[in-house]
Scaffold this active site. Structure first.
Site, short mmCIF file in Angstrom:
data_model
loop_
_atom_site.label_atom_id
_atom_site.label_comp_id
_atom_site.label_asym_id
_atom_site.label_seq_id
_atom_site.Cartn_x
_atom_site.Cartn_y
_atom_site.Cartn_z
CE LYS A 291 24.54 -6.06 38.68
NZ LYS A 291 24.35 -6.78 39.96
N GLY B 160 14.78 -9.34 36.73
CA GLY B 160 14.72 -8.71 38.05
C GLY B 160 13.38 -8.05 38.25
CB SER B 161 12.27 -5.57 40.71
OG SER B 161 13.00 -4.40 40.39
CB THR B 162 8.08 -4.61 37.41
OG1 THR B 162 7.71 -5.94 36.98
CG2 THR B 162 7.38 -3.60 36.53
N GLY C 169 13.39 -2.87 35.87
CA GLY C 169 13.19 -3.06 34.43
C GLY C 169 12.77 -1.77 33.74
CB CYS D 16 9.75 -13.70 38.59
SG CYS D 16 10.54 -14.94 37.59
#
Lengths: 303, 491
Positions: free
Chosen positions: B196, B248-250, B253, B304
């Site tokens: 995705k 992606g973002s923590t 995650g 990141c």
């Protein structure tokens, strides 16, 4: 209790915990009992508490940088030393396995053999897995680039439920060989053997706090370990689906690494298939370092 | 730190007497469809619940894109499972390799169109999409192609085998490059894929789908489903997926790590960071300034591994900051398609608001802000390159990932203090170290708790070089030999 001769009462050992290179009782004052296959009581042992776990993590965190800072050669020597000391006490472990766990003499000898040999095998990896698992990366730019494994930090492991001696070595060696510190939680039929093993470690030049051993109930300690923010990784052996679920759920809060091992079948514990340098990998981090290479052309070089 | 840097000498700034003439890259060779759906089982499908995708530099709609629901994700997973069982899992590695080589070549052939698409859809400067994103994406396919028939040499004694169906979720900051990072190693290892793209940047992924179709990759080996968080959740929670890879973002995650609790799915996470760029007093300051600029303003700071915390040794702070402010003032902010643009558009309104909020917090907490005086474009999402000084480690701008062109400057006196401050974060993705002294560089590099250390450089990427974090920056590596590990069963 263990056998005495008619004329002399045998002296029994108090099985305590192993935290930070010392043998304290559980702060909770609680105990559990170990029986041999005939149902006879062989030992009282400590039922470690959340506080004992937290103390162990503090001890492990304190010991870890020093252990990781040892040269791999030195860590190899210390793991080898653990094997030497275990070999020198092998009769004691053989009789413990026989008397407490009811393991047949030949099988007990084989388990001790395998435990010693496995320590020697992992000892050798200390200064080799970095060479096997590290890489020099040929990047398409004028940079020197290498990747090398480093220990993750503080690992908590839930020991196998079988193989009361060899299972422990199988759980401990691949975690500490790279420079991690370990809190090992032991719940099996014969946890007293884990405390005997702690005595081996204690006189093997292993710095206090690198291996901490708690006996007790996994059910009680799993949630606390999973939630603990200063544990970097969790290893389990033979975890139930519920244990796996609980650990993963709570471990996410600090993005802990979680690795679930399955114990081999009873007769495969001593096989080579139960040890692998790839069992070291779940507990290391790979660091990649770049540095520019001076341009020959800019320096007026002729090549 | 000196707010009154040397101003007695007049600085010659590009653009203060004259402007650059516009130098826009042409977009007439790029065809963008009005509508994009999904790519499932080798076919493009119309999809459902379309929503607009805008050009962040103009706020104009570029196209509409579908949002996959659970049923669509299920179709994609079924196609991937079938392709794994019947075709890809059985195919000799040497044949898999040739498909990957083909894809690499076709990305190179279409590089210009892909670069323009990337800048239009995501807002990044064309010089970066042209020189970094697209060439690296092709290089990743080329690199991993060669591994497909050599896996037994990658991991000695391990008898590696593929895992099965991989679900992959990628971010909007390097859309095609992140797709390549995910797809290439997974396919080389023999897995099939449901991926995705990010909801704000699906364009190059759909162009990659066209390449995959033209390359005759067997149907179902790569399936691309579009959509936002709900589509991602449908992938994460699908029972027939064997492995999840997320970048992606923590925060997200952690949600994924929790969501997988109780499943036997494998997981790798490449999450956020708050990288420290450490400048020692013996460093070459002019080179360090370029590294600082590249570290935080590359891709508008939507990186990141950005060097978002600058740690400067105290005795050189005044001189370095003077040079840095000067250099920041020369950055050209504007049209992403202009070949002279250094800093393009912020990817979305949502991200712009997040950056504005954190910058306001920085001002409120007492840090000193510096921004160049040149104006921003009137339309679109733009943010000025920003440097905060007098930042303390407890400030939000020193702790939270801003993911924008905002640098927080702190100082230190000793190497110990630098290491302590650099490691004082739950993140651990990347750091930079600038010093002329080799032994100090090695010492500090060893002590930093992060997955990448750039010595006297910053923000370098290569397909042979593993990438990934310590601590809350995630686990697993992408790139290099180590990038194969998450996609292989190892015995």
């Amino acid at each position: 209790m263990a056998k005495s001769t008619p004329t002399r009462l045998r002296v029994l050992k108090t099985f305590k915990l192993y935290i930070g290179g010392a043998f304290p009782r559980t702060e909770s004052g609680r105990f559990l009992q170990e029986h041999n296959p005939k149902g006879q009581l062989v030992a009282n042992f400590c039922r470690a508490s959340r506080k004992d776990l937290r103390n162990s993590v503090v001890a492990a965190r304190k010991a870890q940088p020093g252990w990781a800072g040892r040269t791999p050669f030195n860590r190899a020597q210390i793991l080898y030393r653990m094997a030497e000391v275990l070999e020198s006490r092998r009769e004691s472990f053989e009789s413990a396995l026989a008397e407490r766990a009811g393991i047949k003499s030949a099988d007990a000898q084989a388990e001790v053999d395998a435990a010693i040999d496995r320590l020697v095998w992992y000892a050798g990896w200390a200064d080799k897995f970095v060479q096997i698992m590290g890489t020099t990366n040929p990047v398409a730019s004028p940079h020197f680039n290498i990747t090398s494994p480093e220990p993750t930090g503080v690992v908590t492991a839930f020991a196998p439920r079988s193989a009361p001696l060899l299972g422990l070595i199988t759980a401990i060696a691949p975690v500490i060989v790279s420079g991690n510190a370990l809190v090992l939680v032991v719940e099996n039929e014969h946890p007293s053997i884990a405390i005997d093993l702690a005595e081996v470690f204690h006189c093997s030049d292993l710095p206090g706090g690198v291996v901490n051993i708690l006996t007790g109930l996994r059910e009680e300690l799993v949630p606390h370990a999973a939630k603990h923010m200063d544990i970097d990784a969790i290893a389990t052996f033979d975890a139930t689906d519920e244990e796996r679920r609980l650990i993963a759920l709570e471990a996410a809060e600090s993005v802990k690494r979680v690795h679930n091992f399955e114990s081999p079948a009873k007769h495969d514990w001593a096989q080579a298939s139960a040890q692998s340098p790839y069992n070291i990998l779940p507990f290391v981090e790979f660091k990649t370092a770049w540095h520019p290479i001076e341009s020959g052309a800019a320096m007026g070089a002729k090549y | 730190m000196g707010k009154t840097a040397n101003t007695s000498v007049r600085d010659l700034l590009f653009g203060d007497l004259w402007d650059y003439a516009p130098a826009p890259e042409s977009r007439d060779h790029l065809t963008i469809h009005e509508r994009y759906g999904h790519f499932i089982d080798g076919k493009f499908v119309e999809g459902e619940d379309h929503f607009p995708s805008i050009n962040p530099a103009t706020e104009e709609q570029l196209f509409e894109v579908a949002s996959a629901d659970e049923a669509t994700v299920d179709l994609a997973v079924k196609a991937a499972r079938k392709a794994y069982d019947k075709v890809w899992g059985k195919m000799p590695g040497s044949e898999r390799a040739k498909y990957l080589y083909r894809i690499a070549r076709m990305i190179q052939e279409k590089a210009r169109a892909l670069a323009v698409a990337e800048s239009l859809d995501g807002g990044k400067p064309i010089k970066e999409s042209r020189d970094v994103d697209i060439p690296l994406a092709a290089a990743h396919f080329f690199y991993y192609a060669g591994w497909a028939d050599k896996l037994e040499y990658a991991l000695p004694g391990a008898s590696p085998s593929p895992i099965g169906v991989a679900g992959q979720i990628i971010p909007w900051n390097f859309p095609l490059l992140m797709a390549a990072w995910k797809i290439a190693p997974a396919l080389a290892a023999g897995n099939t894929i449901v991926i995705k793209p990010a909801e704000t940047t699906p364009l190059t992924a759909m162009m990659l789908a066209e390449i995959i179709q033209e390359a005759d990759l067997p149907p179902g080996v790569v399936n691309i489903v579009n959509g936002a968080g709900q589509t991602g959740a449908a992938i994460v929670n699908h029972p027939d997926i064997d492995k999840i890879a997320f970048t992606g973002s923590t925060d997200v995650g952690k949600i994924i790590q929790r969501a997988l609790a109780g499943s036997r799915k494998k997981l790798t996470l490449e999450l956020g960071g708050k990288g420290a760029n450490i400048i020692f007093d013996d460093a070459s300051l002019d080179q360090a300034v370029e590294g600082i600029i590249n570290g935080i303003f590359f891709n508008q700071g939507h990186v990141c591994c950005a060097g978002s915390r600058l740690l400067v040794q105290e005795n050189i702070a005044d001189e370095l900051m003077h040079k840095l402010r000067h250099r920041v003032s020369t950055l050209i902010v504007g049209d992403p398609l202009d070949k002279n643009t250094d800093v393009g558009a912020i990817n979305s309104r949502e991200q712009l608001l997040r950056i504005q909020e954190l910058v306001a917090a920085g001002k409120d907490e007492g840090a000193q802000i510096f921004q160049p005086s040149s104006p921003l474009p009137e339309k679109g999402f733009f943010f000025k390159p920003t440097v905060f000084t007098e930042v303390t480690p407890s400030h939000r701008i020193a702790r939270e990932e801003i993911f924008g062109p905002v640098l927080s400057v702190l100082t230190f006196r000793t190497p110990e203090e630098a290491i302590e401050k650099a490691n004082n974060t739950p993140y651990g993705l990347a750091c930079g170290v600038w010093t002329d002294k080799g032994s100090r560089l090695f010492r500090v590099a060893n002590a930093l708790k992060c997955g990448i250390v750039w010595g006297n450089t910053y923000n370098r990427f290569d397909p042979t070089s593993p990438f990934g974090g310590y601590k809350e920056s995630g686990f697993g590596r992408e790139g290099g030999l180590h990038g194969l590990l998450p996609y292989l069963e190892v015995r």
